[in-house]
Motif scaffolding. Structure first.
Motif, PDB file in Angstrom:
ATOM      1  N   SER A  48       0.823  -1.217   0.000  1.00 38.20           N
ATOM      2  CA  SER A  48       0.000   0.000   0.000  1.00 38.20           C
ATOM      3  C   SER A  48       0.856   1.266   0.000  1.00 38.20           C
ATOM      4  O   SER A  48       0.324   2.350   0.144  1.00 38.20           O
ATOM      5  CB  SER A  48      -0.900  -0.007   1.233  1.00 38.20           C
ATOM      6  OG  SER A  48      -0.100   0.086   2.387  1.00 38.20           O
ATOM      7  N   LYS A  73      -1.200   4.951  -5.241  1.00 39.57           N
ATOM      8  CA  LYS A  73      -2.282   5.151  -4.266  1.00 39.57           C
ATOM      9  C   LYS A  73      -3.634   5.393  -4.945  1.00 39.57           C
ATOM     10  O   LYS A  73      -4.678   5.062  -4.389  1.00 39.57           O
ATOM     11  CB  LYS A  73      -1.956   6.348  -3.366  1.00 39.57           C
ATOM     12  CG  LYS A  73      -0.985   6.011  -2.236  1.00 39.57           C
ATOM     13  CD  LYS A  73      -0.689   7.233  -1.406  1.00 39.57           C
ATOM     14  CE  LYS A  73       0.244   6.879  -0.247  1.00 39.57           C
ATOM     15  NZ  LYS A  73       0.567   8.047   0.578  1.00 39.57           N
ATOM     16  N   LYS A  74      -3.585   5.951  -6.155  1.00 43.19           N
ATOM     17  CA  LYS A  74      -4.837   6.249  -6.857  1.00 43.19           C
ATOM     18  C   LYS A  74      -5.557   4.986  -7.318  1.00 43.19           C
ATOM     19  O   LYS A  74      -6.775   4.992  -7.467  1.00 43.19           O
ATOM     20  CB  LYS A  74      -4.537   7.139  -8.075  1.00 43.19           C
ATOM     21  CG  LYS A  74      -4.176   8.566  -7.691  1.00 43.19           C
ATOM     22  CD  LYS A  74      -3.840   9.375  -8.923  1.00 43.19           C
ATOM     23  CE  LYS A  74      -3.257  10.725  -8.504  1.00 43.19           C
ATOM     24  NZ  LYS A  74      -2.671  11.443  -9.642  1.00 43.19           N
ATOM     25  N   ILE A  75      -4.786   3.920  -7.557  1.00 47.94           N
ATOM     26  CA  ILE A  75      -5.443   2.699  -8.058  1.00 47.94           C
ATOM     27  C   ILE A  75      -5.616   1.641  -6.965  1.00 47.94           C
ATOM     28  O   ILE A  75      -6.138   0.572  -7.215  1.00 47.94           O
ATOM     29  CB  ILE A  75      -4.671   2.095  -9.263  1.00 47.94           C
ATOM     30  CG1 ILE A  75      -3.201   1.841  -8.908  1.00 47.94           C
ATOM     31  CG2 ILE A  75      -4.793   2.989 -10.476  1.00 47.94           C
ATOM     32  CD1 ILE A  75      -2.481   1.027  -9.959  1.00 47.94           C
ATOM     33  N   LEU A  76      -5.162   1.992  -5.751  1.00 48.48           N
ATOM     34  CA  LEU A  76      -5.276   1.044  -4.636  1.00 48.48           C
ATOM     35  C   LEU A  76      -6.383   1.451  -3.666  1.00 48.48           C
ATOM     36  O   LEU A  76      -6.498   2.619  -3.321  1.00 48.48           O
ATOM     37  CB  LEU A  76      -3.977   1.018  -3.834  1.00 48.48           C
ATOM     38  CG  LEU A  76      -2.773   0.223  -4.320  1.00 48.48           C
ATOM     39  CD1 LEU A  76      -1.677   0.315  -3.272  1.00 48.48           C
ATOM     40  CD2 LEU A  76      -3.147  -1.228  -4.544  1.00 48.48           C
ATOM     41  N   GLY A  77      -7.135   0.465  -3.229  1.00 52.85           N
ATOM     42  CA  GLY A  77      -8.045   0.682  -2.112  1.00 52.85           C
ATOM     43  C   GLY A  77      -7.561  -0.221  -0.987  1.00 52.85           C
ATOM     44  O   GLY A  77      -7.214  -1.371  -1.241  1.00 52.85           O
ATOM     45  N   HIS A 102      -9.452  11.790  -1.857  1.00 55.53           N
ATOM     46  CA  HIS A 102      -9.040  11.391  -3.213  1.00 55.53           C
ATOM     47  C   HIS A 102      -9.453  12.435  -4.246  1.00 55.53           C
ATOM     48  O   HIS A 102      -9.489  12.141  -5.449  1.00 55.53           O
ATOM     49  CB  HIS A 102      -9.641  10.022  -3.552  1.00 55.53           C
ATOM     50  CG  HIS A 102      -9.025   8.907  -2.760  1.00 55.53           C
ATOM     51  ND1 HIS A 102      -7.878   8.261  -3.137  1.00 55.53           N
ATOM     52  CD2 HIS A 102      -9.386   8.356  -1.570  1.00 55.53           C
ATOM     53  CE1 HIS A 102      -7.561   7.344  -2.237  1.00 55.53           C
ATOM     54  NE2 HIS A 102      -8.460   7.388  -1.270  1.00 55.53           N
ATOM     55  N   HIS A 149     -12.993   5.738  -4.368  1.00 57.83           N
ATOM     56  CA  HIS A 149     -12.278   6.269  -5.535  1.00 57.83           C
ATOM     57  C   HIS A 149     -12.157   5.222  -6.645  1.00 57.83           C
ATOM     58  O   HIS A 149     -11.340   5.363  -7.544  1.00 57.83           O
ATOM     59  CB  HIS A 149     -10.894   6.787  -5.126  1.00 57.83           C
ATOM     60  CG  HIS A 149     -10.012   5.756  -4.505  1.00 57.83           C
ATOM     61  ND1 HIS A 149     -10.308   5.135  -3.310  1.00 57.83           N
ATOM     62  CD2 HIS A 149      -8.836   5.214  -4.920  1.00 57.83           C
ATOM     63  CE1 HIS A 149      -9.346   4.278  -3.022  1.00 57.83           C
ATOM     64  NE2 HIS A 149      -8.448   4.303  -3.978  1.00 57.83           N
ATOM     65  N   PRO A 151     -11.088   1.954  -6.879  1.00 53.04           N
ATOM     66  CA  PRO A 151      -9.747   1.420  -7.114  1.00 53.04           C
ATOM     67  C   PRO A 151      -9.783   0.174  -8.008  1.00 53.04           C
ATOM     68  O   PRO A 151     -10.783  -0.533  -8.051  1.00 53.04           O
ATOM     69  CB  PRO A 151      -9.265   1.059  -5.702  1.00 53.04           C
ATOM     70  CG  PRO A 151     -10.513   0.784  -4.944  1.00 53.04           C
ATOM     71  CD  PRO A 151     -11.568   1.679  -5.509  1.00 53.04           C
ATOM     72  N   LYS A 152      -8.670  -0.064  -8.690  1.00 55.14           N
ATOM     73  CA  LYS A 152      -8.586  -1.272  -9.523  1.00 55.14           C
ATOM     74  C   LYS A 152      -8.182  -2.468  -8.661  1.00 55.14           C
ATOM     75  O   LYS A 152      -8.468  -3.605  -8.988  1.00 55.14           O
ATOM     76  CB  LYS A 152      -7.515  -1.069 -10.609  1.00 55.14           C
ATOM     77  CG  LYS A 152      -7.936  -0.120 -11.694  1.00 55.14           C
ATOM     78  CD  LYS A 152      -6.839  -0.034 -12.742  1.00 55.14           C
ATOM     79  CE  LYS A 152      -7.238   0.944 -13.832  1.00 55.14           C
ATOM     80  NZ  LYS A 152      -6.120   1.224 -14.736  1.00 55.14           N
TER      81      LYS A 152
END
Lengths: 306, 402
Positions: A48, A73-77, A102, A149, A151-152
């Motif tokens: 993370s 961080k933008k693609i992680l939840g 976000h 946000h 996330p992928k």
């Protein structure tokens, strides 16, 4: 999509992670199974971007987490192990706060928050303070806050700790649905049934090392753990006779015979016929399926909940 | 019951924080108060400095000054008049005794002595002591004797000087037919240099001292929110999001500053409404010192929270540090009532600079600029330094999540 190569992490004199490597494909649900203190949370923290590994590399979507932490961080939840919510805030306020970090637009954030509250079944209670929620409800909001946000990839660090079976099942269903929709999931747990139910592949982690990884069947094969056919007869069976006829490893204790099998469904019929031919009456039959508990015990020499 | 008692005692002594608060805290506070007011740790006497300006420069004036200096509680500091007034205005000294020209002649001619006592009325306790000791010293000095001889000599010429003095003492400042009593002739002309028109100095002390001390406590509590977030896991979640750790700390700081400004403003508005503390004509300088105090105290609160590793540690540390700073900084009692060495170390407390800033505005009535701004600058420097140190400790202690 996620490539982890030989990562190490130490805290003072303690080596928490010792050269872990694994890779996860898009849309896969990967489980990290291990007892408390095995290094699961440390691995999640490194994935993370919370802490960089001391050595080794992690790339997510082709991005090196050390160099591109903000992008990653933008693609992680991340769903932390703790119920990381503001207890004096309502569910709605929590959603808006965590989503707001976000930089989502107000309309988009409100829409997403409402959608997720509906998804976790708490839309009608969104204006209640979180401190008044049950443990299961808190866990669901905890999950929803990580999804705002879109996330992928979703990292779940033991998301069902302290949850009743009904709520746990509900969380499983939510995770399964997210996975079906294409979200890549990394799930840490020390509950085998969770890993068995949710994960496509499992990494067994112990003392900072992944001792084995693969699908459940691959793990069984790797650990040479077999199903056990248990038959209770009217008299003590002749072990030598049965073993030579079945060509399987077995042991006899009293009137009960334990037969190891790699394909218990197929071998069951043969076992029953063999016993009947030998003149034994069978009073009870059971199949003990090889499970992660056995695999873990075989691979690490300790119980998962030690 | 004894098992319970034994368990409770064991649990109590295992809790180091509880033991610290129970025994160490009162011991430290008693030590501070004893040093401040009990005459412990020095020569046993708290000497009050008195600036003396000798414009007469005669043998008699010098002898009189020596007589005053021989009083154990007074420390005479020779000084010229202008410097003395500046020192008092800056709050560095409390009062000046001026021996005007013609002092010696006035003694001999039995005229009203040209003695002026100019003082900072904000420091009422010190000046009160001086106003009672200086006249007494004058009477018992050669001036007193000479004037007594002259005074009674004109009226009771038949008596010898020794008897005349005894009569004077026995009569305790008898009155003359003209009404010009001896004590009137020797009376000091007193003038308050600073803010003579402003109201109760005790009120300024009470409001400023209490407000700053309580502010430190409340802001340390707020800063402790960082540790709560760490324990609850929300700090970790914040770090998972695209937020820089510095933003988290600065966000906390900004919140602390806003709350601090609101708290101080509310305290002074309350003092204005309830006790008629005059603030309405000093809004701008008051706002400046409130902002500076808020920044310094917020920096302190966040700093302490980042130094501590747990909420329990923070509570123990904050109680100790804030009470110590409040004692030496003048929140509990005015700093000028303490021994000189304690006054010297009071500059290491936020309370001191803040309270002196409030004094400058609400009592000394100083204009914005100069000495007032120097206090503001020191408070801002404290706030900024502590904030910078907080960043270092935040990384080391608070972000050490596992």
């Amino acid at each position: 999509m996620i490539e982890v190569n030989g990562i190490h992490k130490s805290y003072d004199d303690i080596q928490a992670v010792k050269g872990i490597s694994f890779s996860i494909k898009d849309g896969e649900c990967y489980g990290l199974l291990g007892p408390n203190g095995a290094g699961k949370s440390t691995t999640i923290n490194m994935l993370s971007t919370l802490f960089p590994p001391d050595s080794g590399t992690i790339t997510i979507n082709g991005l090196d987490i050390k160099k591109s932490a903000e992008e990653v961080k933008k693609i992680l939840g991340v769903v932390p192990q703790e119920i990381a919510l503001y207890a004096n805030f309502t569910a709605w306020e929590n959603m808006l706060f965590w989503g707001g970090l976000h930089s989502l637009r107000k309309n988009e954030l409100h829409k997403k928050a409402e959608e997720l509250l509906k998804f976790v079944g708490l839309l009608d209670r969104k204006d209640e303070k979180v401190k008044g929620y049950s443990g299961g409800m808190k866990r669901r909001i905890n999950l929803a806050c990580a999804l705002l946000h879109s996330p992928k990839i979703l990292l779940l660090d033991e998301p069902t700790v302290g949850v009743d079976p009904q709520s746990r099942n509900m969380i499983f269903e939510l995770i399964e649905q997210l996975n079906k929709e294409g979200m890549t999931i990394i799930y840490t747990t020390h509950y085998m049934e969770e890993a068995e139910r949710l994960c496509d592949r499992i990494g067994i982690i112990d003392s900072g090392v992944i001792v084995a990884q693969g699908t459940l069947d691959e793990l069984k094969q790797h650990s040479e753990i077999k199903d056990v056919i248990v038959m209770e007869c009217n008299q003590t069976p002749d072990a030598t006779f049965l073993s030579s006829k079945l060509n399987l490893s077995l042991k006899v204790i009293g009137n009960i015979v334990y037969i190891e099998s790699t394909d218990s469904k197929k071998d069951l019929t043969r076992c029953v016929i063999c016993c009947s031919d030998a003149g034994y009456e069978i009073h009870h039959i059971d199949i003990q399926k090889a499970n992660l508990e056995n695999v873990f015990l075989k691979l690490t020499g300790k119980q998962l909940r030690d | 019951m004894f098992k319970i008692l034994s368990k409770e005692l064991k649990a109590f002594f295992k809790d180091k924080r509880a033991v610290l608060l129970t025994f160490a805290m009162p011991t430290i506070l008693i030590t501070f108060f004893a040093l401040a007011f009990g005459g412990i740790g020095g020569d046993g006497i708290h000497q009050i400095p008195l600036l003396v300006c000798d414009q007469d420069k005669t043998d008699l004036s010098k002898k009189t000054i020596n007589a005053i200096d021989s009083v154990k509680m007074i420390e005479v500091i020779p000084c010229n008049y202008d410097t003395a007034i500046d020192l008092i205005k800056l709050g560095k000294r409390t009062s000046v005794l001026v021996f005007g020209k013609g002092f010696s002649d006035s003694v001999k001619q039995l005229k009203t002595l040209p003695l002026k006592f100019e003082y900072d009325a904000a420091r009422v306790e010190e000046t009160g002591v001086l106003l009672s000791l200086v006249p007494k010293a004058l009477f018992t000095s050669s001036v007193g004797k000479l004037m007594t001889q002259e005074y009674f000599g004109q009226r009771l010429k038949l008596l010898d000087s020794a008897t005349r003095y005894k009569v004077f003492v026995a009569m305790s400042f008898g009155s003359s037919p003209s009404g010009n009593t001896l004590d009137n002739l020797m009376k000091l002309k007193t003038t308050s240099i600073i803010a003579a028109k402003v109201g109760n100095v005790g009120l300024v002390q009470a409001v400023a001292g209490t407000a700053v001390m309580m502010l430190l406590f409340s802001l340390t509590g707020m800063g402790g929110g960082l540790l709560d977030e760490k324990e609850q896991g929300t700090l970790k979640r914040l770090l998972y999001s695209p937020v820089h750790p510095a933003e988290i700390l600065l966000g906390k700081m900004a919140c602390s500053i806003i709350v601090a400004m609101m708290q101080l403003t509310a305290m002074f508005i309350y003092a204005w409404l309830a006790f008629h503390l005059q603030i309405t004509n000093k809004i701008l300088p008051l706002s400046i010192i409130i902002i500076a105090t808020a920044i310094a105290c917020s920096g302190f609160g966040v700093f302490l929270a980042t130094v501590a590793r747990t909420r329990q540690q923070l509570q123990g540390m904050s109680t100790l540090v804030i009470l110590s700073m409040s004692v030496i900084g003048g929140s509990m009692v005015p700093s000028f009532m303490m021994p000189q060495w304690m006054q010297n170390i009071s500059v290491f407390s936020i309370n001191y600079w803040s309270i002196q800033g409030f004094y400058d505005i609400l009592w000394r009535d100083l204009p914005i600029g100069g000495i007032f701004l120097s206090k503001v600058a020191i408070l801002l420097a404290i706030g900024i330094t502590l904030t910078l140190l907080s960043f270092r400790f935040f990384r080391k202690n608070v972000l050490a999540l596992d």
